[in-house]
Design a protein around this motif. Structure first.
Motif, short mmCIF file in Angstrom:
data_model
loop_
_atom_site.label_atom_id
_atom_site.label_comp_id
_atom_site.label_asym_id
_atom_site.label_seq_id
_atom_site.Cartn_x
_atom_site.Cartn_y
_atom_site.Cartn_z
N GLU A 93 0.80 6.58 -4.54
CA GLU A 93 0.32 5.08 -3.96
C GLU A 93 -0.73 4.37 -4.87
O GLU A 93 -0.56 3.43 -4.96
CB GLU A 93 -0.39 5.64 -2.56
N HIS A 94 -1.43 5.10 -5.54
CA HIS A 94 -2.41 4.54 -6.42
C HIS A 94 -1.64 3.79 -7.46
O HIS A 94 -2.04 2.44 -7.67
CB HIS A 94 -3.42 5.59 -7.37
N THR A 96 1.42 2.75 -7.41
CA THR A 96 2.25 1.42 -6.89
C THR A 96 1.18 0.32 -6.42
O THR A 96 1.70 -0.90 -6.93
CB THR A 96 2.91 1.83 -5.50
N LYS A 97 -0.10 0.74 -6.11
CA LYS A 97 -1.09 -0.20 -5.64
C LYS A 97 -1.50 -0.99 -6.78
O LYS A 97 -1.35 -2.57 -6.95
CB LYS A 97 -2.03 0.25 -5.11
N HIS A 100 1.62 -3.34 -8.01
CA HIS A 100 1.67 -4.54 -7.17
C HIS A 100 0.49 -5.67 -7.48
O HIS A 100 0.55 -6.95 -7.50
CB HIS A 100 1.58 -4.48 -5.60
#
Length: 109
Positions: A93-94, A96-97, A100
């Motif tokens: 998630e880190h 991917t964030k 983005h």
């Protein structure tokens, strides 16, 4: 040619030692502003250990620092497809964030 149990443990121990040394080398190069060398080390990590997420993140950040947008995109696509195909899960998630946010910032320029 033989699969000895002790040999498997030794292979794993050596693999971990190599990975640790490679990460140390990458940090050294980054600390001394030697971006190309850090890229080469992380590409080597990725080739030998394709599920080592850190190498993708570091490469994305290095390519972003060089304004190589295509390479950042390629690293993210490689990461997400490998994780999906081999592990059946999404990327960290880190990461991917970060991707983005980077994408938004580059589109605003």
């Amino acid at each position: 040619d033989y699969d000895y149990l002790w040999a498997e443990y030794e292979r794993e121990r050596l693999r971990r030692m190599w990975l640790s040394l490679a990460k140390t080398m990458s940090s050294f190069y980054l600390g001394h502003g030697r971006v190309r060398e850090a890229i080469n080390v992380n590409q080597r990590i990725q080739n030998l250990h394709p599920l080592e997420e850190d190498s993708y993140m570091i490469l994305m950040q290095l390519y972003a620092s060089l304004d190589d947008h295509a390479a950042v995109e390629e690293q993210y696509q490689l990461l997400t497809s490998r994780w999906e195909n081999e592990l059946g899960s999404a990327a960290n998630e880190h990461i991917t964030k970060w991707y983005h946010i980077w994408k938004q910032e580059t589109e605003q320029k």
